[in-house]
Motif scaffolding. Structure first.
Motif, PDB file in Angstrom:
ATOM      1  N   ASN A   1       0.851  -1.184   0.000  1.00 12.74           N
ATOM      2  CA  ASN A   1       0.000   0.000   0.000  1.00 12.74           C
ATOM      3  C   ASN A   1       0.888   1.235   0.000  1.00 12.74           C
ATOM      4  O   ASN A   1       1.887   1.284   0.724  1.00 12.74           O
ATOM      5  CB  ASN A   1      -0.905   0.005   1.228  1.00 12.74           C
ATOM      6  CG  ASN A   1      -1.832  -1.192   1.246  1.00 12.74           C
ATOM      7  OD1 ASN A   1      -2.584  -1.389   0.315  1.00 12.74           O
ATOM      8  ND2 ASN A   1      -1.752  -1.986   2.288  1.00 12.74           N
TER       9      ASN A   1
ATOM     10  N   ILE B   1       0.914   5.370   0.557  1.00 10.88           N
ATOM     11  CA  ILE B   1       0.192   6.535   1.057  1.00 10.88           C
ATOM     12  C   ILE B   1       1.136   7.735   1.098  1.00 10.88           C
ATOM     13  O   ILE B   1       2.352   7.582   1.099  1.00 10.88           O
ATOM     14  CB  ILE B   1      -0.413   6.295   2.469  1.00 10.88           C
ATOM     15  CG1 ILE B   1       0.670   5.929   3.489  1.00 10.88           C
ATOM     16  CG2 ILE B   1      -1.505   5.229   2.403  1.00 10.88           C
ATOM     17  CD1 ILE B   1       0.180   5.811   4.925  1.00 10.88           C
ATOM     18  N   GLU B   2       0.556   8.913   1.130  1.00 15.30           N
ATOM     19  CA  GLU B   2       1.329  10.152   1.204  1.00 15.30           C
ATOM     20  C   GLU B   2       2.133  10.188   2.509  1.00 15.30           C
ATOM     21  O   GLU B   2       1.659   9.751   3.553  1.00 15.30           O
ATOM     22  CB  GLU B   2       0.352  11.327   1.153  1.00 15.30           C
ATOM     23  CG  GLU B   2       0.992  12.679   1.284  1.00 15.30           C
ATOM     24  CD  GLU B   2      -0.056  13.792   1.365  1.00 15.30           C
ATOM     25  OE1 GLU B   2       0.372  14.937   1.469  1.00 15.30           O
ATOM     26  OE2 GLU B   2      -1.260  13.506   1.337  1.00 15.30           O
ATOM     27  N   SER B   3       3.331  10.738   2.429  1.00 16.95           N
ATOM     28  CA  SER B   3       4.192  10.847   3.623  1.00 16.95           C
ATOM     29  C   SER B   3       3.887  12.141   4.375  1.00 16.95           C
ATOM     30  O   SER B   3       4.771  12.938   4.655  1.00 16.95           O
ATOM     31  CB  SER B   3       5.663  10.774   3.236  1.00 16.95           C
ATOM     32  OG  SER B   3       5.977  11.817   2.340  1.00 16.95           O
ATOM     33  N   SER B   4       2.629  12.312   4.720  1.00 20.06           N
ATOM     34  CA  SER B   4       2.199  13.486   5.480  1.00 20.06           C
ATOM     35  C   SER B   4       2.653  13.357   6.927  1.00 20.06           C
ATOM     36  O   SER B   4       3.039  12.272   7.386  1.00 20.06           O
ATOM     37  CB  SER B   4       0.673  13.596   5.445  1.00 20.06           C
ATOM     38  OG  SER B   4       0.103  12.489   6.141  1.00 20.06           O
TER      39      SER B   4
ATOM     40  N   HIS C   1       3.392   0.515   3.049  1.00 17.72           N
ATOM     41  CA  HIS C   1       3.098  -0.346   4.187  1.00 17.72           C
ATOM     42  C   HIS C   1       2.410  -1.615   3.706  1.00 17.72           C
ATOM     43  O   HIS C   1       1.835  -1.661   2.623  1.00 17.72           O
ATOM     44  CB  HIS C   1       2.274   0.393   5.253  1.00 17.72           C
ATOM     45  CG  HIS C   1       0.890   0.758   4.834  1.00 17.72           C
ATOM     46  ND1 HIS C   1      -0.195  -0.048   5.066  1.00 17.72           N
ATOM     47  CD2 HIS C   1       0.408   1.851   4.197  1.00 17.72           C
ATOM     48  CE1 HIS C   1      -1.288   0.539   4.601  1.00 17.72           C
ATOM     49  NE2 HIS C   1      -0.943   1.694   4.059  1.00 17.72           N
TER      50      HIS C   1
ATOM     51  N   ASN D   1      -0.740  -2.098   7.177  1.00 21.25           N
ATOM     52  CA  ASN D   1      -0.391  -1.222   8.298  1.00 21.25           C
ATOM     53  C   ASN D   1       0.913  -1.583   8.998  1.00 21.25           C
ATOM     54  O   ASN D   1       1.189  -1.097  10.086  1.00 21.25           O
ATOM     55  CB  ASN D   1      -1.531  -1.108   9.312  1.00 21.25           C
ATOM     56  CG  ASN D   1      -2.655  -0.276   8.755  1.00 21.25           C
ATOM     57  OD1 ASN D   1      -2.417   0.763   8.143  1.00 21.25           O
ATOM     58  ND2 ASN D   1      -3.877  -0.731   8.937  1.00 21.25           N
TER      59      ASN D   1
ATOM     60  N   ILE E   1       4.866   6.681   1.827  1.00 21.69           N
ATOM     61  CA  ILE E   1       5.147   5.609   2.777  1.00 21.69           C
ATOM     62  C   ILE E   1       4.562   4.342   2.167  1.00 21.69           C
ATOM     63  O   ILE E   1       3.428   4.352   1.678  1.00 21.69           O
ATOM     64  CB  ILE E   1       4.505   5.881   4.149  1.00 21.69           C
ATOM     65  CG1 ILE E   1       5.167   7.080   4.824  1.00 21.69           C
ATOM     66  CG2 ILE E   1       4.611   4.640   5.054  1.00 21.69           C
ATOM     67  CD1 ILE E   1       4.483   7.530   6.102  1.00 21.69           C
TER      68      ILE E   1
ATOM     69  N   ALA F   1       0.834  13.375   9.563  1.00 24.14           N
ATOM     70  CA  ALA F   1      -0.053  12.434  10.262  1.00 24.14           C
ATOM     71  C   ALA F   1       0.341  10.988   9.968  1.00 24.14           C
ATOM     72  O   ALA F   1       0.388  10.149  10.882  1.00 24.14           O
ATOM     73  CB  ALA F   1      -1.502  12.687   9.865  1.00 24.14           C
ATOM     74  N   ASN F   2       0.635  10.687   8.712  1.00 23.61           N
ATOM     75  CA  ASN F   2       1.020   9.320   8.354  1.00 23.61           C
ATOM     76  C   ASN F   2       2.386   8.950   8.912  1.00 23.61           C
ATOM     77  O   ASN F   2       2.592   7.816   9.345  1.00 23.61           O
ATOM     78  CB  ASN F   2       0.989   9.137   6.838  1.00 23.61           C
ATOM     79  CG  ASN F   2      -0.420   9.087   6.295  1.00 23.61           C
ATOM     80  OD1 ASN F   2      -1.362   8.750   7.005  1.00 23.61           O
ATOM     81  ND2 ASN F   2      -0.582   9.435   5.032  1.00 23.61           N
TER      82      ASN F   2
ATOM     83  N   LYS G   1       1.958   8.164  12.511  1.00 23.47           N
ATOM     84  CA  LYS G   1       1.278   6.870  12.673  1.00 23.47           C
ATOM     85  C   LYS G   1       2.276   5.716  12.703  1.00 23.47           C
ATOM     86  O   LYS G   1       2.103   4.760  13.454  1.00 23.47           O
ATOM     87  CB  LYS G   1       0.281   6.689  11.528  1.00 23.47           C
ATOM     88  CG  LYS G   1      -0.413   5.356  11.493  1.00 23.47           C
ATOM     89  CD  LYS G   1      -1.354   5.265  10.299  1.00 23.47           C
ATOM     90  CE  LYS G   1      -1.926   3.871  10.171  1.00 23.47           C
ATOM     91  NZ  LYS G   1      -2.793   3.754   9.008  1.00 23.47           N
ATOM     92  N   PHE G   2       3.329   5.802  11.888  1.00 20.45           N
ATOM     93  CA  PHE G   2       4.278   4.699  11.776  1.00 20.45           C
ATOM     94  C   PHE G   2       5.538   4.874  12.632  1.00 20.45           C
ATOM     95  O   PHE G   2       6.372   3.973  12.670  1.00 20.45           O
ATOM     96  CB  PHE G   2       4.662   4.490  10.305  1.00 20.45           C
ATOM     97  CG  PHE G   2       3.563   3.861   9.497  1.00 20.45           C
ATOM     98  CD1 PHE G   2       3.329   2.495   9.564  1.00 20.45           C
ATOM     99  CD2 PHE G   2       2.753   4.628   8.681  1.00 20.45           C
ATOM    100  CE1 PHE G   2       2.311   1.900   8.831  1.00 20.45           C
ATOM    101  CE2 PHE G   2       1.739   4.054   7.945  1.00 20.45           C
ATOM    102  CZ  PHE G   2       1.503   2.687   8.022  1.00 20.45           C
TER     103      PHE G   2
END
Length: 120
Positions: free
Chosen positions: A4, A6-9, A38, A41, A36, A11-12, A15-16
């Motif tokens: 998956n 996702i944008e490396s914002s 993943h 998750n 990112i 918030a993200n 999360k990691f």
């Protein structure tokens, strides 16, 4: 890649961070873009670019996912999606240097322990 993306914002990244402590150095803000990867998750890798100057500022792959072509994929993504073709690496990080050279990067400057590389 079957992961998956996702944008490396901020918030993200936050999360990691509990799974991958190295994310604490990843810069965020208007001039930074990246991804990112993943696996359900579970952190796999991060790419972060300074799009204002075309510089890869972070490229990290979780140890258990290394040597699967992920870093090469992210280097290609940096150039194709974010127009970033420069990076810096510690001259003792011979594994990363070999990867970057294999991807077509060459050294354009050396300063102290750092090598500055670009792909033309």
């Amino acid at each position: 890649m079957n992961y998956n993306k996702i944008e490396s914002s901020e918030a993200n990244i936050n999360k990691f961070k509990l799974q991958f402590k190295n994310l604490s150095h990843v810069k965020v803000g208007n001039k930074f873009k990246g991804v990112i990867l993943h696996d359900n998750n579970k952190f796999v890798a991060v790419l972060q670019c300074n799009i204002k100057i075309g510089y890869i500022v972070a490229l990290e792959v979780s140890e258990q996912y290394q040597r699967q072509g992920i870093a090469m994929y992210l280097l290609e993504l940096a150039q194709k999606d974010f127009n970033c073709n420069k990076l810096s690496v510690n001259n003792k990080n011979t594994t990363a240097i070999a990867l970057y050279k294999k991807a077509g990067y060459t050294v354009f400057e050396e300063e102290g322990a750092m090598l500055y590389m670009e792909k033309k």
